[in-house]
Design an enzyme around this catalytic site. Sequence first.
Site, PDB file in Angstrom:
ATOM      1  N   ALA A  16     -38.004 144.131   4.542  1.00 50.62           N
ATOM      2  CA  ALA A  16     -38.222 145.324   3.854  1.00 50.62           C
ATOM      3  C   ALA A  16     -39.506 146.076   4.694  1.00 50.62           C
ATOM      4  CB  ALA A  16     -39.056 144.945   2.327  1.00 50.62           C
ATOM      5  N   ALA A  24     -33.733 132.923   5.621  1.00 50.28           N
ATOM      6  CA  ALA A  24     -32.475 133.185   4.640  1.00 50.28           C
ATOM      7  C   ALA A  24     -31.316 132.660   5.281  1.00 50.28           C
ATOM      8  CB  ALA A  24     -32.469 134.709   4.364  1.00 50.28           C
ATOM      9  N   GLU A  62     -21.301 132.564  -3.851  1.00 48.77           N
ATOM     10  CA  GLU A  62     -22.410 131.871  -4.295  1.00 48.77           C
ATOM     11  C   GLU A  62     -22.480 131.732  -5.795  1.00 48.77           C
ATOM     12  OE1 GLU A  62     -26.052 132.877  -2.212  1.00 48.77           O
ATOM     13  OE2 GLU A  62     -25.109 132.732   0.011  1.00 48.77           O
ATOM     14  N   HIS A 106     -34.904 126.620  -6.353  1.00 49.93           N
ATOM     15  CA  HIS A 106     -33.759 126.510  -5.749  1.00 49.93           C
ATOM     16  C   HIS A 106     -33.526 125.038  -5.944  1.00 49.93           C
ATOM     17  CE1 HIS A 106     -30.299 126.538  -2.663  1.00 49.93           C
ATOM     18  NE2 HIS A 106     -30.479 127.739  -2.641  1.00 49.93           N
ATOM     19  N   ARG A 138     -28.228 129.681 -10.807  1.00 55.08           N
ATOM     20  CA  ARG A 138     -29.508 128.634 -10.099  1.00 55.08           C
ATOM     21  C   ARG A 138     -30.219 128.129 -11.216  1.00 55.08           C
ATOM     22  NH1 ARG A 138     -31.416 131.472  -4.835  1.00 55.08           N
ATOM     23  NH2 ARG A 138     -29.603 131.213  -4.015  1.00 55.08           N
ATOM     24  N   HIS A 198     -38.625 128.658  -5.006  1.00 53.89           N
ATOM     25  CA  HIS A 198     -37.834 129.427  -3.891  1.00 53.89           C
ATOM     26  C   HIS A 198     -37.834 131.108  -4.004  1.00 53.89           C
ATOM     27  CE1 HIS A 198     -34.435 130.168  -1.293  1.00 53.89           C
ATOM     28  NE2 HIS A 198     -33.677 131.079  -2.200  1.00 53.89           N
ATOM     29  N   GLU A 224     -39.694 140.993  -2.132  1.00 53.14           N
ATOM     30  CA  GLU A 224     -39.924 139.797  -3.300  1.00 53.14           C
ATOM     31  C   GLU A 224     -41.344 140.109  -3.776  1.00 53.14           C
ATOM     32  OE1 GLU A 224     -39.504 135.984  -1.494  1.00 53.14           O
ATOM     33  OE2 GLU A 224     -39.981 135.044  -3.625  1.00 53.14           O
ATOM     34  N   ARG A 258     -32.750 135.693 -10.608  1.00 55.45           N
ATOM     35  CA  ARG A 258     -32.036 136.451  -9.465  1.00 55.45           C
ATOM     36  C   ARG A 258     -30.865 136.056  -9.114  1.00 55.45           C
ATOM     37  NH1 ARG A 258     -32.000 135.719  -3.761  1.00 55.45           N
ATOM     38  NH2 ARG A 258     -33.032 133.850  -4.310  1.00 55.45           N
TER      39      ARG A 258
HETATM   40  C1  SIN Z   1     -29.230 129.878  -0.348  1.00 56.11           C
HETATM   41  O1  SIN Z   1     -28.507 130.458   0.704  1.00 56.11           O
HETATM   42  O2  SIN Z   1     -28.840 129.333  -1.097  1.00 56.11           O
HETATM   43  C2  SIN Z   1     -30.144 131.132  -0.450  1.00 56.11           C
HETATM   44  C3  SIN Z   1     -30.075 132.426  -0.702  1.00 56.11           C
HETATM   45  C4  SIN Z   1     -30.721 132.950  -1.712  1.00 56.11           C
HETATM   46  O3  SIN Z   1     -31.534 132.520  -2.259  1.00 56.11           O
HETATM   47  O4  SIN Z   1     -30.191 134.039  -2.087  1.00 56.11           O
END
Ligand code: SIN
Length: 543
Positions: free
Chosen positions: A13, A43, A111, A248, A295, A356, A380, A391
Amino acid sequence: METDFLIVGSGIAGLSLAIKLSGIGSVTVVTKKSRDDTATKLAQGGIACVLSQEDSFVLHEYDTIRAGDGLCHEDVVRTIVRQGPSRIMELEEMGVGFTRREDGELDLGREGGHSRRRVIHSGDFTGSEIERVLVEKAMNNPDIQLLEDFMVADLITLCKLRKTGSAGPEESARCKHRGEERCLGAYCLDSASGKIHTILAKATFLATGGAGKVYLYTSNPDVATGDGIAIAYRAGARVANLEFVQFHPTCLFHSKAKNFLISEALRGEGAILIDKKGRRFMEKYDPENMELANRDMVARAIDMELKRSGAECVYLDISHRPRDFIVQRFPNIYKTCLKFGIDITSEPIPVVPAAHYMCGGIVTNEWAETDLTGLFAMGETACTGFHGANRLASNSLLEGLVMAHQAFERTKTKLSYFKKLGKIDVPPWDSGGAVDMEEAVLISHNWDVIRRLMWNYVGIVRSSKRLALAQKRLEPVAREIDQHYWDYIITRDFLELRNIALVAQLIIQAAAWRHESRGGHYTMDFPCKDDWKWRRDTLLSRT
Ligand code: SIN
């Protein structure tokens, strides 16, 4: 020092904004360690963006809102999702290399919580590729001054100056009669010299990242100490949704591995979660989505398994996929795990959840403006309403990129206002009779106390009793830190401690106020979602 635009933070950002603003004024970027010491660089997953024929903006918006568990601001979700492709194109034009398939199309990863493949990536080091390009662009731009080892101690605001008599009569009247609070820049500590500089700016932009270091275990880099949230709150800006800390599910569990994430993209490519006896357990918690559940659900499931079995970790297994595929798709994770003696192509990876992502932050509108005139927040550290209570994976780089652009657009339209702002005499930092803090243990002890307390009392599963205890235990620690602030000459370690203490208190307060379980906030005392609409309708029908 004087500059048109002061940007705090050098992640996606901060730097993408700096590059844009450099076309319309002088830009100073301050960053508290080295320029690429950012969460962006770590990331792995990528950037969620609608780029395929099988996908649509509506589907991405729907997935984001569903993950956000009722608290997303739908207009903001629309703005961010729909700007994705243009912003990604800008990154590519700057030279960011995203992974492409053999047919030349961008490779799209999957994901948890996404109904389509839509995560563009550069192998499993997407953030580091983006950071590399942005740093290079910023460093080669003569209109950008990048100051490393500069950490903001506090913002300079008009109303505070008024109280000290430094603001002129016209400015004082604005504060007094219109209640307008304006940010004039920041006091910044130069860690190398120990000096505090006064940096005055027409507009100040906070892009300081997250607050993972508030917790004992985190996937975040050491710099993630919630600085933006703390300094904005102290300056009088509203903060919100801080109870929604995202854990996470899969960080590498190894005594020598610090904060190493095992990307959700592995689960997107078929990795399964098993216990130490090799039993797959997600079907007990979310039989429909299994390892690709949102998540919060996966992290809670692992937490439950660990508490029930007393084990130290669970395992993530991708070894059933072909070796070449694993090595090519996840080169960074493969190499790092191998360094710790784990061959992910043939054995399961020991993993545990860790703090996370902070879904809440400094309240902004869809132009990244905060409550203070001249103060913006992005990425963030901000709470735009995009993430709601939880998120969606890989939505954060997207948000940082789009909100930086929004801030740029707003600054452009307000440029004549900013340029006309008169000069105000700001007194230099006064450290009074402060002396050197000779015992570092005064910092390290409280640092440890706070982070352990937050992990044990304000973690993945919460209770009212533990929250109340945490609040009580933190109070004297915060008081002691406040006292040190006046007694001792400040250092970066001390400023970070002061910030994590405040952010911890804010998280606890927010969590204690929320009498329901929603998104990333789960409490045993209110395990269900409080259905506000149902309550409102019932109350209305009774009256
Ligand atoms: C991940 O790669 O698991 C993290 C990606 C995220 O937090 O958006």
